[in-house]
Design a protein around this motif. Structure first.
Motif, PDB file in Angstrom:
ATOM      1  N   UNK A 103      63.532   9.023  50.489  1.00 42.65           N
ATOM      2  CA  UNK A 103      63.011   9.807  50.032  1.00 42.65           C
ATOM      3  C   UNK A 103      62.584  11.088  50.001  1.00 42.65           C
ATOM      4  N   UNK A 104      61.640  12.096  50.313  1.00 43.70           N
ATOM      5  CA  UNK A 104      61.410  13.986  49.684  1.00 43.70           C
ATOM      6  C   UNK A 104      61.940  14.416  50.647  1.00 43.70           C
ATOM      7  N   UNK A 105      62.493  15.906  49.861  1.00 40.52           N
ATOM      8  CA  UNK A 105      63.462  16.689  50.584  1.00 40.52           C
ATOM      9  C   UNK A 105      61.824  18.109  52.112  1.00 40.52           C
ATOM     10  N   UNK A 106      60.394  17.788  50.506  1.00 46.22           N
ATOM     11  CA  UNK A 106      60.204  18.755  51.401  1.00 46.22           C
ATOM     12  C   UNK A 106      59.455  17.842  52.597  1.00 46.22           C
ATOM     13  N   UNK A 107      59.313  16.454  53.074  1.00 46.96           N
ATOM     14  CA  UNK A 107      59.242  15.394  53.800  1.00 46.96           C
ATOM     15  C   UNK A 107      60.212  16.266  55.665  1.00 46.96           C
ATOM     16  N   UNK A 108      60.687  16.464  55.644  1.00 42.55           N
ATOM     17  CA  UNK A 108      62.240  16.855  56.222  1.00 42.55           C
ATOM     18  C   UNK A 108      61.761  17.939  56.676  1.00 42.55           C
ATOM     19  N   UNK A 109      61.532  19.065  55.571  1.00 36.37           N
ATOM     20  CA  UNK A 109      61.641  19.969  55.691  1.00 36.37           C
ATOM     21  C   UNK A 109      60.077  20.410  56.268  1.00 36.37           C
ATOM     22  N   UNK A 110      59.383  19.747  55.799  1.00 38.53           N
ATOM     23  CA  UNK A 110      57.992  20.522  57.124  1.00 38.53           C
ATOM     24  C   UNK A 110      57.597  19.542  58.218  1.00 38.53           C
ATOM     25  N   UNK A 111      58.695  18.942  58.717  1.00 39.25           N
ATOM     26  CA  UNK A 111      58.825  17.742  60.316  1.00 39.25           C
ATOM     27  C   UNK A 111      59.555  19.444  60.676  1.00 39.25           C
ATOM     28  N   UNK A 112      61.273  19.596  60.121  1.00 38.39           N
ATOM     29  CA  UNK A 112      61.685  20.905  60.703  1.00 38.39           C
ATOM     30  C   UNK A 112      61.415  21.979  60.455  1.00 38.39           C
ATOM     31  N   UNK A 113      60.031  22.546  60.205  1.00 42.68           N
ATOM     32  CA  UNK A 113      59.555  23.287  60.526  1.00 42.68           C
ATOM     33  C   UNK A 113      58.723  23.542  61.566  1.00 42.68           C
ATOM     34  N   UNK A 114      57.657  22.568  62.256  1.00 37.57           N
ATOM     35  CA  UNK A 114      57.124  22.274  63.303  1.00 37.57           C
ATOM     36  C   UNK A 114      58.037  21.988  64.419  1.00 37.57           C
ATOM     37  N   UNK A 115      59.308  21.393  64.688  1.00 38.66           N
ATOM     38  CA  UNK A 115      59.797  21.352  65.548  1.00 38.66           C
ATOM     39  C   UNK A 115      60.840  22.393  66.116  1.00 38.66           C
ATOM     40  N   UNK A 116      61.120  23.737  64.606  1.00 35.25           N
ATOM     41  CA  UNK A 116      61.852  24.804  65.063  1.00 35.25           C
ATOM     42  C   UNK A 116      60.373  25.666  65.952  1.00 35.25           C
ATOM     43  N   UNK A 117      58.995  25.632  65.702  1.00 33.49           N
ATOM     44  CA  UNK A 117      58.011  26.221  65.904  1.00 33.49           C
ATOM     45  C   UNK A 117      58.276  26.076  67.337  1.00 33.49           C
ATOM     46  N   UNK A 118      57.935  24.406  67.833  1.00 36.19           N
ATOM     47  CA  UNK A 118      57.956  24.030  69.004  1.00 36.19           C
ATOM     48  C   UNK A 118      58.825  24.255  70.107  1.00 36.19           C
TER      49      UNK A 118
END
Length: 392
Positions: A309-324
């Motif tokens: 899969x694409x790296x940008x997908x997991x990066x976007x997910x981790x950004x949200x996890x780190x904010x929450x």
């Protein structure tokens, strides 16, 4: 099959654990079977188990091109829930949850089912309206679901950040307390052990290369990397590779296959009490028994059979996890992977007969395949055995 019990565990502890049998046989394929299941994941092994247990079909083979559980069954984030909106989906997933609740006892194998609760976050007005609609619909169907304020959600999941200043502010949440997780490997092993005990042949490293059909169009058997095998019934349960296998019989499926990514962190002491999902960013998180944070992302935008899969997908997910969960910014990620999910146009699964006599298919589960495992396997076995759809 030797049953697991306190007495058997004590006996083997005194014996240095030298007396345990192999959990299932490694048989040579027979020339013919009453039925063949293609796909050695939870859905396929479960269907074989229920065919033997409830329908008396024991001359069955499960054919797996690799090792059992080596596909999506071992590449998912193990979330279980039944809080679906529409009656049909709710009925099928609730059927699965009820089977999950007694599965360890049914299989005499600890599948580590943990009903820790699934909390689904609302981040905007649309989310609030949609999840409240889910709550009301679920209650009408006799399924537990409840609405929570941001403060109640934080009380249930203390690490959650409910500050109004973050990019995805929490405006409320829907909680299904009966939801949770299970150990994916244990589910596959339990079904394999149970099916094997009733005479089912589990044949690994046996890739199906062709589906044979007779003059009347009905299936007559399969060609495999280990020779020809005759049968009059074939059940296909191969997730993201369904289109390829069904194409061998000349059946075109309305499916697209996408990579679905996940990753886990380094292990830490227990710090996360539930399963939490955010559909707005398609991020979800739970903590495994080993202490790892198990994080799931959304499907990639492009069809593919890649398991990366694409790296940008997991990066976007981790950004949200780190904010929450700001405290998780210091966590190190250990590994990531992808599974290949099969998606239908209406995002609902296909479990039933096909235009080819004797050919049955179980597919289209998308991102919800693991949670459906026992329910899907149970109704698929009914369809294969009786040549008609299950009432659900």
């Amino acid at each position: 099959m030797r049953r697991f019990s306190i007495s058997s565990l004590l006996t083997e502890a005194l014996n240095g654990h030298q007396g345990w049998e192999r959990q299932w046989r490694n048989p040579t394929p027979k020339a013919a079977y009453d039925a063949i299941i293609i796909g050695g994941g939870g859905h396929g092994l479960g269907a074989a188990y229920y065919l033997a247990k409830e329908h008396g079909l024991t001359n069955i083979a499960v054919l797996e091109k690799g090792w059992i559980g080596g596909g999506n069954a071992g590449r998912n984030t193990t979330i279980i829930r039944s809080n679906y909106l529409y009656d049909e989906s709710a009925a099928l997933f609730e059927h699965a949850v009820k089977l999950w609740e007694g599965l360890s006892q049914e299989l005499n194998y600890n599948v580590m089912f943990s009903q820790r609760g699934v909390l689904m976050l609302a981040h905007n007005v649309h989310d609030v309206q949609s999840f409240k609609r889910h709550v009301y619909s679920n209650r009408l169907n006799g399924i537990d679901n409840e609405w929570m304020t941001p403060e109640q959600a934080k009380a249930f999941c203390p690490p959650l950040n409910i500050s109004p200043d973050i990019r995805y502010p929490v405006m409320g949440a829907a909680l299904q307390r009966r939801g949770g997780t299970a150990r994916h490997d244990a589910v596959v092993w339990g079904y394999a052990r149970g099916a094997d005990a009733m005479g089912v042949d589990i044949i690994q490293n046996c890739e199906v290369t062709a589906i044979n059909r007779g003059p009347d169009g009905a299936v007559t058997g399969v060609e495999t990397s280990r020779g020809s095998i005759k049968t009059k019934k074939i059940g296909v349960s191969v997730a993201g590779h369904t289109s390829m296998v069904m194409g061998m019989a000349g059946v075109r499926m309305p499916l697209e296959s996408f990579p679905l990514q996940a990753l886990v962190s380094e292990p830490v002491k227990p710090c996360f009490p539930c399963v939490l999902m955010s559909n707005a960013v398609h991020a979800y998180i739970s903590q495994s028994d080993k202490g790892e944070l198990v994080i799931g992302a959304g499907t990639d935008q492009y069809v593919s059979y890649s398991q990366q899969g694409g790296l940008h997908i997991t990066t976007h997910t981790l950004d949200a996890i780190c904010e929450l969960f700001p405290q998780f910014t210091r966590m190190k990620m250990l590994r990531s992977w992808g599974g290949i999910v099969d998606v239908t146009p209406d995002r609902s699964p296909i479990v039933g007969k096909t235009p080819v006599k004797g050919l049955y298919v179980n597919c289209g589960w998308g991102t919800g395949g693991f949670k459906a495992t026992p329910g899907s396997a149970h109704v698929f076995a009914h369809t294969i055995a009786r040549d008609e759809p299950h009432p659900i």
